[in-house]
Write a protein that holds these residues in place. Structure first.
Motif, short mmCIF file in Angstrom:
data_model
loop_
_atom_site.label_atom_id
_atom_site.label_comp_id
_atom_site.label_asym_id
_atom_site.label_seq_id
_atom_site.Cartn_x
_atom_site.Cartn_y
_atom_site.Cartn_z
N MET A 1 0.83 -1.17 0.00
CA MET A 1 0.00 0.00 0.00
C MET A 1 0.87 1.23 0.00
N GLY A 2 1.74 1.39 0.95
CA GLY A 2 2.75 2.42 0.83
C GLY A 2 2.48 3.72 1.51
N PHE A 3 1.29 4.01 1.91
CA PHE A 3 1.02 5.29 2.52
C PHE A 3 0.42 5.09 3.88
N SER A 4 0.58 6.09 4.73
CA SER A 4 0.13 5.95 6.09
C SER A 4 -1.36 5.74 6.20
N SER A 5 -2.12 6.38 5.40
CA SER A 5 -3.56 6.17 5.50
C SER A 5 -4.09 5.49 4.27
N GLY A 6 -3.24 4.86 3.54
CA GLY A 6 -3.72 4.16 2.35
C GLY A 6 -4.31 5.11 1.35
N SER A 7 -5.60 5.12 1.27
CA SER A 7 -6.28 5.89 0.24
C SER A 7 -6.14 7.38 0.39
N ALA A 8 -5.94 7.88 1.57
CA ALA A 8 -5.76 9.33 1.72
C ALA A 8 -4.54 9.79 0.95
N GLN A 9 -3.44 9.11 1.12
CA GLN A 9 -2.26 9.50 0.37
C GLN A 9 -2.41 9.18 -1.10
N HIS A 10 -3.11 8.10 -1.41
CA HIS A 10 -3.31 7.78 -2.82
C HIS A 10 -4.15 8.86 -3.49
N GLU A 44 -10.80 -8.75 6.42
CA GLU A 44 -9.89 -9.84 6.79
C GLU A 44 -8.44 -9.36 6.64
N TYR A 45 -8.20 -8.46 5.68
CA TYR A 45 -6.85 -7.99 5.39
C TYR A 45 -6.56 -6.60 5.96
N LEU A 46 -7.57 -5.72 5.95
CA LEU A 46 -7.31 -4.34 6.35
C LEU A 46 -8.59 -3.63 6.71
N GLU A 47 -8.43 -2.50 7.41
CA GLU A 47 -9.53 -1.58 7.68
C GLU A 47 -9.01 -0.18 7.38
N HIS A 69 -3.88 -5.95 8.70
CA HIS A 69 -3.92 -7.17 9.51
C HIS A 69 -2.89 -8.19 9.04
N HIS A 70 -2.32 -7.97 7.86
CA HIS A 70 -1.28 -8.83 7.28
C HIS A 70 -0.27 -7.92 6.60
N HIS A 71 0.94 -8.42 6.40
CA HIS A 71 1.90 -7.60 5.65
C HIS A 71 1.46 -7.55 4.18
N ILE A 72 1.90 -6.49 3.51
CA ILE A 72 1.55 -6.26 2.10
C ILE A 72 2.85 -6.30 1.30
N ASP A 73 2.91 -7.20 0.32
CA ASP A 73 4.13 -7.36 -0.46
C ASP A 73 3.81 -7.30 -1.95
N ASN A 74 4.72 -7.80 -2.78
CA ASN A 74 4.52 -7.71 -4.23
C ASN A 74 3.48 -8.68 -4.76
N ASP A 75 2.85 -9.47 -3.89
CA ASP A 75 1.70 -10.26 -4.32
C ASP A 75 0.47 -9.36 -4.43
N TRP A 76 0.59 -8.14 -3.96
CA TRP A 76 -0.47 -7.14 -3.99
C TRP A 76 -0.15 -6.12 -5.08
N THR A 77 -1.20 -5.55 -5.69
CA THR A 77 -1.01 -4.50 -6.68
C THR A 77 -1.86 -3.29 -6.34
N LEU A 131 5.28 -4.17 3.44
CA LEU A 131 4.77 -3.24 4.44
C LEU A 131 4.31 -4.06 5.63
N PRO A 132 4.81 -3.77 6.80
CA PRO A 132 4.43 -4.58 7.96
C PRO A 132 3.00 -4.31 8.40
N LYS A 133 2.38 -5.36 8.97
CA LYS A 133 1.05 -5.13 9.52
C LYS A 133 1.17 -4.14 10.65
N GLY A 134 0.09 -3.40 10.89
CA GLY A 134 0.10 -2.38 11.93
C GLY A 134 -0.88 -1.28 11.59
N LYS A 135 -0.81 -0.21 12.37
CA LYS A 135 -1.73 0.92 12.21
C LYS A 135 -0.95 2.12 11.68
N TYR A 136 -1.43 2.69 10.58
CA TYR A 136 -0.83 3.86 9.97
C TYR A 136 -1.85 5.00 9.99
#
Length: 180
Positions: A1-10, A44-47, A69-77, A131-136
């Motif tokens: 995902m790459g950004f602290s708030s996901g879609s906000a930065q996107h 299941e993966y994120l909120e 809730h899980h790490h995000i890697d290059n299996d994600w686009t 990207l490690p699981k956690g809260k951004y």
């Protein structure tokens, strides 16, 4: 995902991309956010919670929170789609479509915006992958729309953001903007 708030930065990334794909000589006078909606979220993966508020005439504040809730890697686009039409019920033409694995995104587009958002978030540094699981979080990121209005051609825009795993959207936001 790459950004602290996901879609906000996107949201910020996509608006920046619009700057690069539209006529820089046309000046729009008013930018209106007509719709900003989450169309899909696989908890299941994120909120993800993202918001945009107008704090001054030419200033929007973007805020959000992303719980992975899980790490995000290059299996994600990550997929961005930008469409434009002269009328809201008209035919929308594709201006830009980008689809990249998350790690590639972290090494490219994300670097452009990291310096702008790092003081407003706990965003990971460019190149962080997986990207490690956690809260951004993103707090009160000031988006100056006055600058955008000078460079974006008037019209109706649809911006779509999808975070996908196995070609299935796990997070999908859609935004509609009108520029007079």
């Amino acid at each position: 995902m790459g950004f602290s708030s996901g879609s906000a930065q996107h949201f910020v990334v996509v608006l920046g991309i619009i700057l690069l794909t539209t006529n820089p000589l046309v000046q729009a006078r008013e930018l209106r956010l007509r719709k900003f909606e989450k169309r899909n979220e696989d908890t299941e993966y994120l909120e993800c919670l993202v918001g945009v508020a107008r704090s001054e005439i030419n200033l929007l504040e973007v805020y959000g929170e992303l719980k992975l809730h899980h790490h995000i890697d290059n299996d994600w686009t990550i997929e961005f789609i930008i469409l434009r039409a002269d009328e809201s019920d008209g035919e929308y033409d594709s201006l830009l479509q980008i689809e990249l694995p998350v790690c590639d995104f972290m090494e490219s587009y994300y670097k452009i915006f990291y310096e702008q958002i790092k003081d407003y978030s706990n965003a990971p540094e460019p190149g962080t992958c997986p990207l490690p699981k956690g809260k951004y979080r993103l707090r009160d990121y000031p988006l100056n729309v006055h600058l955008l209005k000078k460079f974006i051609a008037p019209g109706h825009y649809r911006l779509k953001y999808k975070l996908k795993k196995d070609d299935s959207p796990k997070l999908y936001y859609r935004m509609e903007i009108k520029l007079d």
